[in-house]
Design an enzyme around this catalytic site. Sequence first.
Site, short mmCIF file in Angstrom:
data_model
loop_
_atom_site.label_atom_id
_atom_site.label_comp_id
_atom_site.label_asym_id
_atom_site.label_seq_id
_atom_site.Cartn_x
_atom_site.Cartn_y
_atom_site.Cartn_z
CD GLU A 140 3.58 8.69 -2.47
OE1 GLU A 140 4.53 8.77 -1.66
OE2 GLU A 140 3.57 7.91 -3.43
CB CYS A 189 6.51 5.38 -1.52
SG CYS A 189 4.85 5.08 -2.14
#
Length: 469
Positions: free
Chosen positions: A241, A275
């Site tokens: 990720e 994020c």
Amino acid sequence: MLIAGSRRPGLDRISIIDPSTEQVIGSVAKASAADLDEALAAAEAGFRFWKREATAKRAEVLIRAASLLRERIDEIATDLTREQGRVLAQSRLEIALCAETFEWFAGEALRNYGRILPARIAGARQMVVPEPIGPVVALTPWNFPALLAARKIAPAIAAGCSVILKPAEETPACAFALGQALLDAGLPKEVLSIVFGDPGQISSHLIDSAVIRKITFTGSVPVGKLLAAQAGRHAKPCTLELGGHAPVIVAEDADVAAAAAISAIGKTRNAGQVCTSPTRFYVQQRIRDEFVERFAANLNGITVGDGLDPSSDMGALANERRLLAMQDIVNDARSRGAEVVTGGNRIGNRGYFFQPTLLTSVAGDALAMQTEPFGPIAIVSTFDDLDEGIALANQSPVGLAGYAFTRSAGTAVRLQEELEVGMVGINSFAVSHTEAPFGGVKDSGYGYEGGLEGFAGYVHHKYVNHVGG
């Protein structure tokens, strides 16, 4: 460190800084090669018996640990805020989500079904049997130090894997709190170890070991690609990720007041160090001026201060690196002709506080457009028709999350289909839920955390063809 149930002081220490005061509030041990070898030996031993443990027992440990996290939430959340800087309410929510994550994956362990296939010949049994993938290395960052660790630990333990967790050195307390809750809940001491130190040394040492069967990493694109290359040399699977640079399309039929208000809250959550944080706002030309005015007003209404102060809406940035990065991004944008509508400066001279910032007329080659700000900086650009807006949103090499504000069902469906991202929020920035897959496309990585897809990353499926007795 926490190795095979034992806390280790280590020979070298790394200081922990309170980002609100810039004072040293503690230190954490730095692992040696010998420490890492001991953690590997524990993981190998732990996996041998944990993979054979009854699924109900694994689930029971996770459920009990979740209960302990809820009992200890005040202490853990306070430590999280002191180490990371965010406001206390957000820290409490993160710990509550860790408990929810433990409980959800406990349930998923009980749903880890195999299947029987129709036999090709009489008397045969053809079966697919799920098995844990093996010892796991989990590498987590400082922005959500508890939740991102829980998303890796919980499915691994539920599946029957052992774990070596390497969290960020800046925020160690949450990792220890998770580990202690699991040990107190009955997790065998060899199943989870926690180590800190030099990231390159630790990742290389652990990934190169024949003990490790899977790597899961949350962090930057460059580091993720290096880890994937290293894992690839050993044919080891990864879950990566790698962050994003989330676009937001604000269509002319949107509720502008609501969009601006929600955007200010979404942009300043965890000081923008998320994020999936909304960053590149593409606003249809007709409503551009109204949106910018309302967005700026809402950002100006955000109270920035010490995360332990209940009046604060946004806390400090997590470290000095992020503060300097915000200043560089704003200065670079200004030098290329951007307008700073609001914010753009450090707050005070003590603590890593930065104003919520709105930029317009930002050049395409500006640093703000090329790299994820990972801070409280928003950029507004315009588009004429939806084709142009989609093209602008998709021009980034990363694709984690994307958002849109519209009251048109047709526009919403089109954006769901055409935005090149792993997750889409329509009139909402909430795209991370325990029961749903979390992951991106393009340079944002591959694999998933959360949902049954996240659990599947810790399981391989063995085919058995049994003929005769």
